[in-house]
Structures are given as structure tokens and as C-alpha cells.
Design a protein around this motif. Structure first.
Motif, PDB file in Angstrom:
ATOM      1  N   ILE A  68       0.679  -1.229  -0.123  1.00  0.00           N
ATOM      2  CA  ILE A  68      -0.147  -0.020   0.085  1.00  0.00           C
ATOM      3  C   ILE A  68       0.811   1.253  -0.080  1.00  0.00           C
ATOM      4  O   ILE A  68       0.604   2.310  -0.808  1.00  0.00           O
ATOM      5  CB  ILE A  68      -0.908  -0.051   1.220  1.00  0.00           C
ATOM      6  CG1 ILE A  68      -2.086  -1.059   1.029  1.00  0.00           C
ATOM      7  CG2 ILE A  68      -1.441   1.474   1.265  1.00  0.00           C
ATOM      8  CD1 ILE A  68      -2.811  -1.409   2.386  1.00  0.00           C
ATOM      9  N   LEU A  69       1.832   1.301   0.663  1.00  0.00           N
ATOM     10  CA  LEU A  69       2.838   2.576   1.105  1.00  0.00           C
ATOM     11  C   LEU A  69       3.447   2.807  -0.143  1.00  0.00           C
ATOM     12  O   LEU A  69       3.852   3.853  -0.894  1.00  0.00           O
ATOM     13  CB  LEU A  69       3.889   2.399   2.338  1.00  0.00           C
ATOM     14  CG  LEU A  69       3.049   2.548   3.652  1.00  0.00           C
ATOM     15  CD1 LEU A  69       4.045   2.074   4.639  1.00  0.00           C
ATOM     16  CD2 LEU A  69       2.364   3.965   3.741  1.00  0.00           C
ATOM     17  N   LYS A  70       4.019   1.747  -1.092  1.00  0.00           N
ATOM     18  CA  LYS A  70       4.473   1.733  -2.238  1.00  0.00           C
ATOM     19  C   LYS A  70       3.661   2.282  -3.439  1.00  0.00           C
ATOM     20  O   LYS A  70       4.166   3.357  -4.097  1.00  0.00           O
ATOM     21  CB  LYS A  70       5.154   0.370  -2.703  1.00  0.00           C
ATOM     22  CG  LYS A  70       5.753   0.347  -4.203  1.00  0.00           C
ATOM     23  CD  LYS A  70       6.185  -0.964  -4.483  1.00  0.00           C
ATOM     24  CE  LYS A  70       6.794  -0.961  -5.775  1.00  0.00           C
ATOM     25  NZ  LYS A  70       7.339  -2.190  -6.283  1.00  0.00           N
ATOM     26  N   ARG A  74      10.047  10.382  -5.099  1.00  0.00           N
ATOM     27  CA  ARG A  74      10.301   9.659  -3.875  1.00  0.00           C
ATOM     28  C   ARG A  74      10.888   8.043  -4.492  1.00  0.00           C
ATOM     29  O   ARG A  74      11.685   7.556  -3.753  1.00  0.00           O
ATOM     30  CB  ARG A  74       9.101   9.628  -2.948  1.00  0.00           C
ATOM     31  CG  ARG A  74       9.540   8.762  -1.677  1.00  0.00           C
ATOM     32  CD  ARG A  74       8.149   9.111  -0.596  1.00  0.00           C
ATOM     33  NE  ARG A  74       8.107  10.275  -0.149  1.00  0.00           N
ATOM     34  CZ  ARG A  74       7.157  10.922  -0.096  1.00  0.00           C
ATOM     35  NH1 ARG A  74       5.972  10.489  -0.734  1.00  0.00           N
ATOM     36  NH2 ARG A  74       6.808  12.266   0.450  1.00  0.00           N
ATOM     37  N   SER A  75      10.356   7.694  -5.326  1.00  0.00           N
ATOM     38  CA  SER A  75      10.658   6.229  -5.673  1.00  0.00           C
ATOM     39  C   SER A  75      12.194   6.134  -6.384  1.00  0.00           C
ATOM     40  O   SER A  75      12.782   5.059  -6.574  1.00  0.00           O
ATOM     41  CB  SER A  75       9.684   5.517  -6.597  1.00  0.00           C
ATOM     42  OG  SER A  75       9.636   6.263  -8.040  1.00  0.00           O
ATOM     43  N   VAL A  76      12.821   7.186  -6.709  1.00  0.00           N
ATOM     44  CA  VAL A  76      14.138   7.261  -7.163  1.00  0.00           C
ATOM     45  C   VAL A  76      14.989   7.130  -6.013  1.00  0.00           C
ATOM     46  O   VAL A  76      15.023   7.425  -5.120  1.00  0.00           O
ATOM     47  CB  VAL A  76      14.398   8.684  -7.900  1.00  0.00           C
ATOM     48  CG1 VAL A  76      15.929   8.803  -7.845  1.00  0.00           C
ATOM     49  CG2 VAL A  76      13.666   9.037  -8.836  1.00  0.00           C
ATOM     50  N   VAL A  77      16.003   6.000  -6.165  1.00  0.00           N
ATOM     51  CA  VAL A  77      16.961   5.289  -5.180  1.00  0.00           C
ATOM     52  C   VAL A  77      18.387   5.631  -5.735  1.00  0.00           C
ATOM     53  O   VAL A  77      19.246   5.255  -4.873  1.00  0.00           O
ATOM     54  CB  VAL A  77      16.510   3.953  -5.262  1.00  0.00           C
ATOM     55  CG1 VAL A  77      15.429   3.678  -4.782  1.00  0.00           C
ATOM     56  CG2 VAL A  77      16.849   3.009  -6.489  1.00  0.00           C
ATOM     57  N   ASP A  78      18.623   6.258  -6.924  1.00  0.00           N
ATOM     58  CA  ASP A  78      19.929   6.451  -7.220  1.00  0.00           C
ATOM     59  C   ASP A  78      20.236   7.115  -8.489  1.00  0.00           C
ATOM     60  O   ASP A  78      18.997   7.776  -9.004  1.00  0.00           O
ATOM     61  CB  ASP A  78      20.983   5.023  -7.569  1.00  0.00           C
ATOM     62  CG  ASP A  78      20.037   4.117  -8.585  1.00  0.00           C
ATOM     63  OD1 ASP A  78      19.380   4.581  -9.284  1.00  0.00           O
ATOM     64  OD2 ASP A  78      20.190   2.900  -8.415  1.00  0.00           O
ATOM     65  N   TYR A  79      21.269   7.771  -8.845  1.00  0.00           N
ATOM     66  CA  TYR A  79      21.397   8.587 -10.110  1.00  0.00           C
ATOM     67  C   TYR A  79      20.721   7.963 -11.367  1.00  0.00           C
ATOM     68  O   TYR A  79      20.216   8.563 -12.296  1.00  0.00           O
ATOM     69  CB  TYR A  79      22.969   8.739 -10.546  1.00  0.00           C
ATOM     70  CG  TYR A  79      23.520   9.939  -9.545  1.00  0.00           C
ATOM     71  CD1 TYR A  79      23.103  11.307  -9.573  1.00  0.00           C
ATOM     72  CD2 TYR A  79      24.550   9.552  -8.353  1.00  0.00           C
ATOM     73  CE1 TYR A  79      23.755  12.062  -8.606  1.00  0.00           C
ATOM     74  CE2 TYR A  79      25.011  10.258  -7.682  1.00  0.00           C
ATOM     75  CZ  TYR A  79      24.562  11.632  -7.576  1.00  0.00           C
ATOM     76  OH  TYR A  79      25.238  12.487  -6.785  1.00  0.00           O
ATOM     77  N   GLU A  80      21.088   6.606 -11.548  1.00  0.00           N
ATOM     78  CA  GLU A  80      20.345   5.995 -12.662  1.00  0.00           C
ATOM     79  C   GLU A  80      18.979   6.001 -12.820  1.00  0.00           C
ATOM     80  O   GLU A  80      18.376   6.260 -13.912  1.00  0.00           O
ATOM     81  CB  GLU A  80      20.709   4.651 -12.873  1.00  0.00           C
ATOM     82  CG  GLU A  80      20.247   3.780 -14.166  1.00  0.00           C
ATOM     83  CD  GLU A  80      20.709   2.122 -14.249  1.00  0.00           C
ATOM     84  OE1 GLU A  80      20.378   1.532 -14.812  1.00  0.00           O
ATOM     85  OE2 GLU A  80      21.573   1.950 -13.367  1.00  0.00           O
TER      86      GLU A  80
END
Length: 631
Positions: free
Chosen positions: A244-246, A365-371
Motif C-alpha cells: 500500500i505504501l509503495k 520519492r521512488s528514485v533510489v540512485d542516479y540511474e
């Protein structure tokens, strides 16, 4: 009905293969089917089951198996395979006694407190990052019983942190009714959010789960950083929370794929036998995705945004939190670069505003790195502007295109360059064929000009017709376009090819043919055909478009890529991210309007692989018609 027929077919085949002893009665299958029809949470998958059973029994194909445990295995394989649901199992347990554990909320308060202490761990880490680990999600009645104690001893200690790591890696049990409480603490009070829908088959009822308007204490809200950790052991209610949070785009999920659990399963006795069938009797439907966090087929349900081993998840969460502190500046810098350099200022301003809006709404928010940031920014830029040439990429080494300085070849390199870039042939009927796969800079052509005229151009200049093959030319430098075009027009008057508006420099340049060139001109009368493909781009595309607009060539092949005549490469801040931005608008010499980004449409459409044959046929046909007219 096809699935149920397959179900019984699988059972029959397995029975035939395994045993042929007799004592099994078909009533067992009928009783099992009745249980599924009344309790299985996907009743739509059971349409036609009773008819299929009756057909199988009437045909006499059901064979008898004397070993009950073997039969249970056969039935399990059949029902799982037919309904694609690994949660369905059949067992033979003649001495089984159902044990119903006491409801959690009915336990004495002291025992509940001890249980919670054993299943909850918390800490305030460096940089004011909260860490909250919950190994069992308690239901709403238990929350109501212990609410103030939970707030004072757990939530109050982490509620004021600036970011939180919420650890569900070891959560293997829990109650679905507790899910709205957890989600609500990570949401705003208004508006209320529909977070899940639970359908229960035995009662044929549907219950919608919503966030809760009033909670004890302060909410964490929807703005602050939230990382949820999961593992291959995470199951049930914890999976519901993570899923749900995702999909509310409220949290980043880090760790391993989850186990794949169920809202509710029950172990039901089949008739009066010692057989039992375990059936999922309820299912979840997420209002955002229309799907469920539960196990689907053989795949676990919650897939992390950042996949790492469970033991590395906390470290990875800290890295993501640190990275997110830079995202604000990076997104703002990308928007500033666009406004400064992009060829269409009003579009640049619009896209820049959109990036800021998405950033504020937490959509990065779902971005986790440069790529992943580069991918998200590229998608947003292209979708909003409608320009596929805008591109963000990450590069650990400074890209050469940042400087874009052509290398002048040494005398020893000239021959190699000509051989590598140009292919020349005089075809039957005195048709010239010139293929070149890269547009070189004007300074490079100047350095190799004398030898280029001798080795390449002099072989073609006296042909009757010329085919220029640009099918493999993805672009290069646009500085040589005026020189190339000049060979196909007369010396006087000079021809206006196109006009360039450079947004970065705010100047306008009118591009013309040149008054003088090395060697002999091809002139303005002989026919020219240009071959294109879907990879023809950049400067090669600009040359093709110019020759087409000025009616100097017939274009045959596929639509071109729609590239930019000039794109600048700009570093985003001090990061490893770079923006490729078209910085020059090209205005047509014919219409005065900016060239479209959709590419050049050929006069004659053809597969790239067949374009040369098509050109030769057209040339041959044209010559035949000319001969007939002369007669």
C-alpha cells in the motif's frame, strides 16, 4: 470452465500414472469441489466446476487410489495447477484436531505488553533518522486496548525524526485490521484514503479499508522520508503495509521480494473423511493497481524499489536517504539548464514548472540512485515537452560531448578516415553511389579535402545521376552541411538553406551555400536520390531535410529519427548527471517555421533494406520514359 476441466484432467492423469488400485470414491472430489465453490476467494475461476466433475465421473475415468497420502498429493498438484494458486493444498490427517489460538486482544494486558516488547524495536540513529522494527502487526482491537501505551513508549520516541527506516523484514504474522492504523500515521488526516478492499467469500461480503481520521499523537505525515525494509520472510499484513505504501508513492521499498501471503486461509475438512483442504477464503484488491499484494501464481507479491540482500537493507536505506537530500538541487538545476538552453523557451518554462511540482508532491520519492533519477527525469522531460531529443544520463567519466572539439587528423590518418567513412561506386547506367556514415566537422573536411576530392568526389562528379546513401548515418557535426549542399547547386545565386536560432546565445544565423568549393560542382540539374532509414539523424537528417525542402533531391526509404541539428551536453550541478538539450532551432528557408522534431518523411516510402533497389528501379523507369518521349 476450461480451468476446472484442466484441474480434473490433471487429477485423472496423475491417478493413472501413480496407482491403479481401487477403493477411492468419487464423493471425495465432489465434497472438495463443494468446499471450493463455497469458500474459495476467486469463485469466478470455478465456473463450470460441478459440470466438469459430473462429466469426469460419468465417463468412468476416475481411477481409485488406495494410499491416502499419495491421493492428497495428487489432489494438491491438480488443484494448484488448474487454478494457478500454490496456497491450495490437500492433506490427509485423520487425527487432526483444530487448535484455535486465543484472540490477541483477549490476553491480559501484561502479557500483551511483553509480546509487543518482543516484537518491536526502535532507535534514533545518526542524522535524526528513526528506526522502527515491527515483527507482528496487531489488529484494531489490540490497538484500542493498548493505544496510549503504544504511543507513549514507541511512537512518541520516533515521531519527530526527520526520516524513518520502517523494518518489516522479520514480520511473518499479523492482522489485516491493523494495516489502516500504520498507513494512517504515514498519511495526512485529510483527505481520507481508500487503501485496500477485502472480499470474503464464505460470507460474500466486501470491506473497504480507509485511513483513519483521528489518531493518538502526531502523524508522521506524507512528506518526510520513509524507507520500508522487507525480506523473503515478510508475509501477510506486513506485505499489505509495504504494498500500500509503495503504490501510494509514500515509501521506498528496500530489500528482497516478499514471501507472498494471504489475507486469510482456512483449513477445512472434506466431508466426513480424514482429508483437509487449505483454502484462501479472502482476497485483497488494491484501489490503485487493481491487483493484490498476495501471492500470484508462483511469484512473490511485493517487489522492492531497491533490491538488495535483507542483511544489507539498512545500509542501503541510509544511502538512499542521503541521496534524496541532493535530489531537490539536482531537479532544480535540470530545470534551470532547460530554461537557459532549450530552443523553445515557453516549453522550457512549462517543463521546469512541472519538475518543481512533481518534486513538491513527492513523485520523485521512488528514485533510489542516479540511474533511476536520470530515467525519471528523461521520461518527464520528453512527455511534457513532446520532444524525444531531451535526455538525462548518468556518466562516471566526463563525456567527450561536453567539449565537442573535433580532432584534426594527421596526414597518416587521412586515408584511414576516408576509407572508414565513405563508400563509392559507379553503378550500371552511369549512376553514382555515395555512402557516408558520419557527418564530419568542416575543419576536418578542410584538412582532408584535397584527398577527398581525388579519392571520392572525382569518381562521382561526372555520373548522370547520384544516389546518396544516408541509411547508416546517425549524424555528427552540422558545420559541414553548407559545404555538402553547395556541390549540388549552382555558384550563383547563393542558396538560402535554413536559418539557425541559438537560444543560449540569443542570435540568428542565416545559413547559405558557399561561393567557392574545391573541385567541380555536381550542379543543380542532375537527379539526386537520398536513401534514409529510421536511424538517420542529427546532421545527416538536417542535410536530407534541406535537400528535400529545396526540391533538390528525392528521398526514398524510412522516416528519419527526428534528431537535433545541435544538442549541448551540460553537467547537472557537480553530479554525474548530464543533460543533452537541443540548443538550436532550425527555421525552414521555405516556410520560415521551425523544423518539426518528428523526422523527415520520405517522398517514397520503402523498407531501408530495399531503398537502393527502389531508387534504381525509379531511375530506370524514368530513363525509359525519356527514351519514349525522344522517339
Amino acid at each position: 470452465m476450461a480451468g476446472t476441466v484442466r484441474f480434473f484432467a490433471l487429477i485423472l492423469i496423475a491417478c493413472r500414472v501413480l496407482l491403479t488400485d481401487a477403493s477411492f470414491q468419487p464423493a471425495l472430489v465432489l465434497d472438495m469441489a463443494e468446499i471450493l465453490l463455497e469458500n474459495y476467494c476467486f469463485p469466478e475461476n470455478l465456473v463450470g466446476m460441478q459440470e466438469a466433475i459430473q462429466q469426469a465421473i460419468s465417463s468412468g475415468e476416475i481411477l481409485h487410489i488406495s494410499d491416502r497420502k499419495t491421493l492428497a498429493g495428487v489432489l494438491t498438484a491438480g488443484v494448484q495447477g488448474a487454478l494457478n494458486d500454490p496456497r491450495l493444498t490437500v492433506s490427509y490427517e485423520p487425527n487432526y484436531t483444530p487448535i484455535t489460538p486465543p484472540a490477541l486482544q483477549s490476553l491480559p494486558t501484561e502479557q500483551l505488553i511483553r509480546l509487543i516488547r518482543n516484537t518491536v524495536k526502535l532507535e534514533v540513529m545518526d542524522n535524526n533518522v528513526g528506526y522502527l522494527r515491527i515483527d507482528r502487526i496487531i489488529g484494531q482491537e489490540t490497538v484500542a486496548k493498548l493505544g496510549q501505551l503504544l504511543h507513549d513508549n514507541i511512537w512518541k520516541k520516533v515521531a519527530h525524526t526527520s526520516a524513518m527506516i520502517f523494518d518489516l523484514r522479520f514480520s511473518t504474522a499479523g492482522e489485516i485490521s491493523g494495516v489502516p492504523y500504520i498507513v494512517s500515521y504515514f498519511s495526512d488526516s485529510d483527505p481520507l484514503l481508500h487503501i485496500d478492499t477485502i472480499y470474503e467469500r464464505p460470507t460474500n461480503t466486501t470491506m473497504a479499508l480507509w485511513t483513519i481520521p483521528n489518531l493518538l499523537g502526531e502523524r508522521y505525515g506524507k512528506r518526510k522520508e520513509l524507507i520500508v525494509l522487507i525480506s523473503k520472510r515478510t508475509m501477510g499484513a506486513a506485505e499489505a503495509v509495504a504494498y500500500i505504501l509503495k503504490h501510494l508513492k509514500r515509501a521506498i521499498i528496500v530489500g528482497e521480494r516478499s514471501a507472498g501471503g494471504s489475507v486469510k486461509v482456512e483449513k477445512l475438512r472434506v466431508g466426513d473423511s480424514g482429508f483437509y483442504i487449505t483454502v484462501p477464503v479472502a482476497r485483497s484488491v488494491n484501489p490503485v493497481t487493481g491487483q493484490s499484494w498476495e501471492v500470484t501464481g508462483v511469484s512473490p507479491s511485493v517487489i522492492p524499489d531497491a533490491i538488495v540482500l535483507a542483511e544489507d537493507a539498512v545500509e542501503r536505506a541510509h544511502e538512499i536517504i542521503a541521496f534524496h537530500k541532493d535530489i531537490l538541487d539536482l531537479v532544480q538545476e535540470a530545470g534551470d539548464l532547460l530554461e537557459k538552453h532549450y530552443t523553445v523557451p515557453e516549453v522550457a518554462a512549462k517543463v521546469s514548472r512541472l519538475l518543481q511540482s512533481k518534486l513538491t508532491e513527492g513523485l520523485y520519492r521512488s528514485v533510489v540512485d542516479y540511474e533511476s533519477l536520470a530515467s525519471q527525469l528523461t521520461a518527464d522531460l520528453q512527455e511534457t515537452s513532446g520532444d524525444h531529443r531531451l535526455h538525462i544520463f548518468n556518466c562516471d567519466i566526463e563525456p567527450e560531448s561536453l567539449h565537442n572539439i573535433p580532432k584534426i587528423p594527421s596526414p597518416e590518418e587521412v586515408g584511414f578516415i576516408i576509407d572508414a567513412l565513405f563508400k563509392v561506386e559507379v553503378l550500371s547506367g552511369n549512376i553514382g553511389y555515395l555512402r557516408f556514415d558520419m557527418m564530419e566537422d568542416i575543419k576536418v573536411l578542410g584538412a582532408i579535402g584535397t584527398q577527398l576530392i581525388k579519392v571520392v568526389w572525382n569518381k562521382l562528379v561526372n555520373t548522370d545521376t547520384l544516389i546518396i546513401d544516408m541509411r547508416y548515418n546517425t549524424g555528427g557535426y552540422s558545420t559541414a552541411i553548407p559545404l555538402l549542399c553547395t556541390y549540388f547547386f549552382d555558384a550563383q545565386p547563393l542558396k538560402h538553406l535554413y536559418t539557425i536560432f541559438d537560444h543560449s546565445k540569443t542570435n540568428v544565423t542565416k545559413v547559405m551555400t558557399l561561393p567557392e568549393v574545391l573541385g567541380q560542382r555536381y550542379g543543380s540539374q542532375k537527379d539526386i536520390y537520398i536513401l534514409t532509414s529510421h536511424i538517420t539523424g542529427s546532421a545527416a537528417e538536417a542535410f536530407t531535410r534541406t535537400m528535400k525542402e529545396l526540391k533538390r533531391a528525392t528521398v526514398i526509404g524510412e522516416p528519419t529519427i527526428g534528431g537535433a541539428i545541435s544538442s549541448g551536453t551540460y553537467q547537472i550541478g557537480n553530479s554525474i548527471l548530464y543533460a543533452s538539450i537541443p540548443n538550436q532551432a532550425v527555421l525552414s528557408a521555405v516556410t520560415g517555421k521551425a523544423w518539426s522534431v518528428s523526422g523527415v518523411e520520405p517522398h517514397i516510402a520503402a523498407q531501408a533494406s530495399d531503398a537502393l533497389n527502389v531508387a534504381q528501379k525509379i531511375i530506370s523507369s524514368k530513363r525509359q520514359k525519356k527514351k519514349i518521349r525522344e522517339i
